[in-house]
Enzyme design. Structure first.
Site, PDB file in Angstrom:
ATOM      1  N   HIS A   1       9.278  -0.100  11.556  1.00 13.12           N
ATOM      2  CA  HIS A   1       8.131  -0.236  12.453  1.00 13.12           C
ATOM      3  C   HIS A   1       8.576  -0.942  13.704  1.00 13.12           C
ATOM      4  O   HIS A   1       9.232  -1.987  13.625  1.00 13.12           O
ATOM      5  CB  HIS A   1       7.002  -0.981  11.743  1.00 13.12           C
ATOM      6  CG  HIS A   1       6.479  -0.201  10.580  1.00 13.12           C
ATOM      7  ND1 HIS A   1       6.964  -0.373   9.312  1.00 13.12           N
ATOM      8  CD2 HIS A   1       5.583   0.811  10.528  1.00 13.12           C
ATOM      9  CE1 HIS A   1       6.369   0.497   8.507  1.00 13.12           C
ATOM     10  NE2 HIS A   1       5.530   1.230   9.209  1.00 13.12           N
ATOM     11  N   GLN A  21      11.823   5.258   1.460  1.00  6.53           N
ATOM     12  CA  GLN A  21      11.821   5.719   2.840  1.00  6.53           C
ATOM     13  C   GLN A  21      12.858   4.963   3.656  1.00  6.53           C
ATOM     14  O   GLN A  21      13.090   3.784   3.419  1.00  6.53           O
ATOM     15  CB  GLN A  21      10.451   5.454   3.475  1.00  6.53           C
ATOM     16  CG  GLN A  21       9.331   6.249   2.863  1.00  6.53           C
ATOM     17  CD  GLN A  21       7.998   5.894   3.501  1.00  6.53           C
ATOM     18  OE1 GLN A  21       7.689   4.720   3.691  1.00  6.53           O
ATOM     19  NE2 GLN A  21       7.219   6.896   3.839  1.00  6.53           N
ATOM     20  N   LYS A  37       1.236  11.811  15.433  1.00  7.52           N
ATOM     21  CA  LYS A  37       2.648  11.697  15.090  1.00  7.52           C
ATOM     22  C   LYS A  37       3.479  12.859  15.595  1.00  7.52           C
ATOM     23  O   LYS A  37       2.972  13.962  15.811  1.00  7.52           O
ATOM     24  CB  LYS A  37       2.829  11.546  13.583  1.00  7.52           C
ATOM     25  CG  LYS A  37       2.286  12.675  12.748  1.00  7.52           C
ATOM     26  CD  LYS A  37       2.481  12.350  11.255  1.00  7.52           C
ATOM     27  CE  LYS A  37       1.902  13.429  10.372  1.00  7.52           C
ATOM     28  NZ  LYS A  37       1.956  13.096   8.958  1.00  7.52           N
ATOM     29  N   CYS A  67       4.123  -0.355   5.857  1.00  5.32           N
ATOM     30  CA  CYS A  67       3.627  -0.926   7.113  1.00  5.32           C
ATOM     31  C   CYS A  67       2.830  -2.217   6.964  1.00  5.32           C
ATOM     32  O   CYS A  67       3.105  -3.177   7.692  1.00  5.32           O
ATOM     33  CB  CYS A  67       2.868   0.112   7.938  1.00  5.32           C
ATOM     34  SG  CYS A  67       2.245   1.524   7.026  1.00  5.32           S
ATOM     35  N   HIS A 105       5.462   3.765  13.796  1.00  3.74           N
ATOM     36  CA  HIS A 105       6.019   3.994  12.460  1.00  3.74           C
ATOM     37  C   HIS A 105       7.056   5.085  12.634  1.00  3.74           C
ATOM     38  O   HIS A 105       6.757   6.102  13.239  1.00  3.74           O
ATOM     39  CB  HIS A 105       4.967   4.515  11.492  1.00  3.74           C
ATOM     40  CG  HIS A 105       3.733   3.686  11.388  1.00  3.74           C
ATOM     41  ND1 HIS A 105       3.372   3.069  10.216  1.00  3.74           N
ATOM     42  CD2 HIS A 105       2.768   3.388  12.282  1.00  3.74           C
ATOM     43  CE1 HIS A 105       2.226   2.426  10.396  1.00  3.74           C
ATOM     44  NE2 HIS A 105       1.833   2.609  11.643  1.00  3.74           N
TER      45      HIS A 105
END
Length: 652
Positions: free
Chosen positions: A390, A386, A470, A339, A516
RNA sequence: GCCGACAUAGCUCAGCGGUAGAGCAACUGAUUCGUAAUCAGUAGGCCCCCGGUUCAAAUCCGGGUGUCGGCACCA
């Protein structure tokens, strides 16, 4: 004069307070024999409990879902008695029922070992055979504390002390032995039955806190009958057969070694699988208007200080320095997240509201120093990639972007063979950045987004990331295990800390919100899940080796080479097996290697330019001219996102 | 990180104070075979690492490292 309403709607009246046992007896001897416990106005209770007012009562028999929990909980008590009988001086603590079984935590200087199990199990069988009734008693708080302290049961005394004032203190006797317990229990130890088995020993912290003393935990499993127990043990064996570490070795996909703990050595076949998944994801992201970027691995600590990672995440970061005198003072960190780097790209020039939502994606390679005990095959590693992105957006765009994301994620999971997923909503953790006002705002925005996107979730309190709440997307695999993969996190903190802004319609400077999000989570973990989901027998489009061309006699080798080359030209992942072995042997070997299609070529096929396709591990065979076989397999091997439009065209 | 167990041939495992073993895989040869293991032979080991005990250690003891099962942590 309690009136008891039964599930069928019938009502029975009694002259005075009445126990479940008596009600069951009044209904019939069959029920009296089968009832293990009851549910009174929706709450589970002992059969021996007295009911003195009108209530709805449902009896729990061995067939009811609640029975399993009762059996397991009672079995935990039986275990505790057995252990205290065999190992004097052992203190009892807690022993709940859990998924598939139960455990009991004991305090003892010497830990238990699996060698102790036969003796403990034998003693447990004695206790079950003894068939002692579970008798509930309610005790005075102080008296209870004194009682347990006198017997050296410090943990039990502690538990009572920590119970809220006014809470009833109940103990359950089973013969000579008793335990502090809220209940309810079945009628007697005999109701536990014999379908139980002790499974493993493990250390566990008192009250789950790593600052506390380590207790010795014994896990067991318990079921209604032997058949269920067998089925469960068979499922465990199946899970072991599917273990990605075993399959990874057997299929030659990857390995791990001491010199790179927590990092994967991908072998050619494993990397092929990885690339297939990566290419698919890249196409899906391209199609969904994400812009892919690539950011540095090693980044100066100044950026991590600015982002807050240095303060909140440093213990998980790998640091790097160089020997050079002039550069010695510089501390770099391997990025644990992407990020902050993405914000650097966002900040690189002035942004307009017209660019929002700006979806920035990266297959971001990250390193995190994970505790050694957390490592697990390729599922939990220290170096992973990953499928990160974003989304820089306005507050008003949070909801539509959430909906869009959930849509993308659902279709991707489906393509990989997962039909359903659950959603967890994790709110603010104790250790966090940002003010409470910002958290209120972020949590509210995400809840609102779920409402609009029609996402049902369960609350997962205190589990949010340090910068924001989240959503977590949990997959269920073919044998019923849950895996958390996808995530969507709302972040008002990082744009603030790193000074991200855009020019709004009215010319003012505004902060974007960052979402995110990841769908697979990490490639390493997701590939592990994929391996276990399919037990290594991947759908054709994913299989690292899709086809093996196998010869029956040496004379067929030239044509077999030709056939394999034709398949490779059509984009198929193909190998040729020209070994001097019988076809039976080749069939067996490739079934073992989990190859989905075997193309067999004998003298006849070589002469007529054909192949016999056999879908492994099946038995059916199909003779096809080579060009047709290639066309058919190539069509089948087309990834689902590319195949769909084609099918639509064909249909039109 | 914590508790416990484990570490021997590529893999699965036996051996547990006295010269390192098996099956499968590998390699060589014979066999040319029609859909779940052809036969014969050959080769293969710092017995995880470092110390200690002993005439002698894969084996016993201590310390590391890694792996496995949990706990704690988490993508």
């Amino acid at each position: 004069m309690p009136a008891i309403t039964l599930p069928d709607g019938s009502v029975r009246s009694f002259d005075g307070p009445v126990t479940g046992t008596a009600i069951a007896a009044s209904i019939g001897p069959g029920l009296a024999k089968a009832a293990l416990a009851m549910e009174v106005d929706g709450r589970l209770a002992d059969l021996s409990a007295r009911i003195d007012r009108d209530a709805r009562v449902r009896f729990i028999t061995r067939r009811d879902p609640e029975a399993l929990e009762l059996i397991r909980h009672d079995c935990a008590h039986v275990l505790a008695e057995a252990v205290q009988a065999l190992f004097p001086g052992t203190q009892v603590t807690i022993g709940p029922a859990i998924e598939n079984g139960f455990y009991y935590d004991f305090a003892r200087n010497e830990p238990f070992t699996p060698e102790d199990f036969p003796a403990i199990e034998a003693k447990m069988r004695e206790i079950v055979a003894r068939d002692s009734p579970f008798v509930r008693e309610e005790w005075d708080r102080e008296e209870a504390i004194r009682y347990f302290l006198e017997r050296g049961e410090r943990y039990k005394a502690q538990i009572i002390e920590d119970l809220p004032a006014g809470e009833t203190i109940s103990v359950y006797r089973q013969g000579e032995w008793l335990d502090l317990c809220r209940g309810p229990h079945m009628r007697s130890t005999g109701d536990v039955g014999t379908a139980f088995k002790l499974m493993k020993v493990a250390g566990a912290y008192w009250r789950g806190d790593h600052r506390n003393q380590m207790l010795s935990r014994i896990y067991g499993t318990a079921w209604r009958d032997g058949k269920e127990l067998e089925a469960y043990l068979a499922m465990l064996e199946e899970a072991e057969r599917r273990d990605h570490r075993r399959i990874g070795r057997e299929m030659d996909l990857f390995h791990l070694q001491e010199e790179a703990v927590g990092s994967v050595f991908w072998h050619p076949k494993g990397w092929r699988l990885y690339r297939t998944v990566e290419s698919y994801m890249r196409r899906r992201l391209d199609a969904a208007d994400y812009a892919e970027v690539r950011t540095p691995q090693l980044v100066d600590r100044r950026l991590w200080e600015a982002s807050g990672h240095w303060e909140k995440f440093r213990e998980n970061m790998f640091l790097a320095t160089v020997e050079d005198e002039a550069e010695k003072h510089r501390v770099l960190a391997l990025k644990p997240m992407n990020c902050p780097c993405h914000v650097q790209i966002f900040n690189e020039r002035l942004r307009s509201y017209r660019e929002l939502p700006l979806r920035m994606a990266e297959f971001g390679s990250c390193h995190r120093y994970e505790p050694s005990g957390a490592l697990h095959g390729i599922m939990r590693v220290r170096a992973f990639t990953q499928d990160d992105a974003h989304i820089f957006c306005t507050e008003a765009q949070i909801a539509p972007e959430t909906a869009r994301f959930v849509e993308l994620l659902s279709t991707i999971y489906r393509d990989f063979g997962f039909e359903s997923f659950r959603v967890k909503f994790s709110d603010r953790p104790a250790r966090r950045a940002g003010t409470d006002a910002v958290w209120d705002q972020a949590e509210e925005a995400l809840k609102e987004a779920c409402r609009i996107a029609g996402v049902d979730y369960v609350l997962n309190p205190g589990e949010g990331a340090f910068y924001g709440p989240k959503l977590e997307f949990v997959l269920r695999d073919a044998i019923g295990r849950d895996w958390q993969c996808g995530t969507l996190q709302v972040d008002f903190v990082l744009p603030e800390r790193l000074g991200a802004e855009y020019v709004a319609e009215d010319g003012s400077r505004r902060r974007p919100v960052m979402l995110h999000r990841a769908i697979l989570g990490s490639f390493e973990r997701f590939l592990g899940i994929l391996i276990e989901q399919h037990a290594g027998r991947f759908p054709f489009w994913l299989a690292p080796v899709q086809v093996v061309v196998a010869t029956i006699v040496d004379d067929a080798a030239p044509f077999a080479r030709e056939a394999a080359a034709a398949m490779a030209r059509a984009g198929l992942r193909v190998e040729a097996d020209l070994r001097n072995e019988k076809i039976d042997r080749k069939v067996k070997d490739h079934i073992g290697a989990r190859v989905p299609v075997l193309a067999v070529i004998g003298r006849r096929e070589a002469e007529q330019g054909a192949v016999v396709l056999r879908r492994l591990p099946g038995r059916e065979q199909e003779l096809l001219p080579l060009p047709e076989a290639v066309a058919r397999l190539a069509a089948e091997g087309t990834p689902p996102d590319l195949a769909a439009p084609k099918a639509a065209v064909a249909a039109a």
